[in-house]
Write an enzyme that holds these catalytic residues in place. Sequence first.
Site, PDB file in Angstrom:
ATOM      1  N   SER A 147     -38.058  76.756  48.527  1.00 12.90           N
ATOM      2  CA  SER A 147     -37.012  77.116  49.480  1.00 12.90           C
ATOM      3  C   SER A 147     -35.696  76.639  48.913  1.00 12.90           C
ATOM      4  O   SER A 147     -35.661  75.772  48.033  1.00 12.90           O
ATOM      5  CB  SER A 147     -37.285  76.428  50.827  1.00 12.90           C
ATOM      6  OG  SER A 147     -36.154  76.465  51.672  1.00 12.90           O
ATOM      7  N   TYR A 160     -39.010  69.610  56.674  1.00 10.18           N
ATOM      8  CA  TYR A 160     -39.137  70.809  55.843  1.00 10.18           C
ATOM      9  C   TYR A 160     -38.484  70.595  54.485  1.00 10.18           C
ATOM     10  O   TYR A 160     -39.060  70.924  53.440  1.00 10.18           O
ATOM     11  CB  TYR A 160     -38.490  71.983  56.578  1.00 10.18           C
ATOM     12  CG  TYR A 160     -38.626  73.317  55.900  1.00 10.18           C
ATOM     13  CD1 TYR A 160     -39.825  74.033  55.957  1.00 10.18           C
ATOM     14  CD2 TYR A 160     -37.559  73.887  55.207  1.00 10.18           C
ATOM     15  CE1 TYR A 160     -39.945  75.275  55.350  1.00 10.18           C
ATOM     16  CE2 TYR A 160     -37.676  75.120  54.599  1.00 10.18           C
ATOM     17  CZ  TYR A 160     -38.866  75.818  54.674  1.00 10.18           C
ATOM     18  OH  TYR A 160     -38.980  77.031  54.063  1.00 10.18           O
TER      19      TYR A 160
END
Length: 261
Positions: A147, A160
């Site tokens: 990501s 995250y």
Amino acid sequence: MMFPSSFSLEGKVALVTGASYGIGFAMASALAEAGARIVFNDINPDALKKGVEAYAQAGIDAKGYVCDVTDEHAVQKMVEQIGEDVAPVDILVNNAGIIKRIPMHEMKASEFREVIDVDLTAPFIVAKAVIPSMVERGGGKIINICSMMSELGRETVSAYAAAKGGLKMLTRNIASEYGADNIQCNGIGPGYIETPQTAPLREPGHPFNSFILAKTPANRWGTTDDLKGPAVFLASSASDFVNGHVLYVDGGILAYIGKQP
């Protein structure tokens, strides 16, 4: 149009985790178009059934397995079953993941651990399950879906970002540890992608939509199609000398400071 043979995935078996829909489905569909046989999992039986139906509607013969990728024993059984049902896994795409948007000071440690378990520990578990066979058969491809949060932080995504940063380093370590066995492990870092989940945020005039467009040199959101080429490249022999790299498919966000207000 001539297609370079180095991009062909004919005869390969690709396991894409969490690929019943969305980004995982798009990448698996691209691998299938390049010739790979697709197997995928979902923790939810209903979602798995819908995924199988979606692949069939797309003309793809994909085989699905109900499996919790955080369960080491279940993953090992799934990988063994794939070997019996189809063939050993040549390509692994660690796509399954979750996010919890909670301010860090309000997040419970159990919630933090849940995100780490799915987004970081699970890719370790699944990679661990397929690597021995890859070594035995002379090589393989592992693609971890990282990501932009592998590089950046944002409000409410502490778990995250920590998981994806760890996944970036796991990617590099797998490349380091198994590169001599002809295993290439790379990552894809999607930017902000058009999905049904992001549709409300993409409404004209929405502050978040304006924010993303102002931060993206391409001046648009990405599409799932934007991830197909990178997935095929990293799954194919065209990337045999690419190892430990994260390919950010973000329209240039990471290279850009943003427009002046």
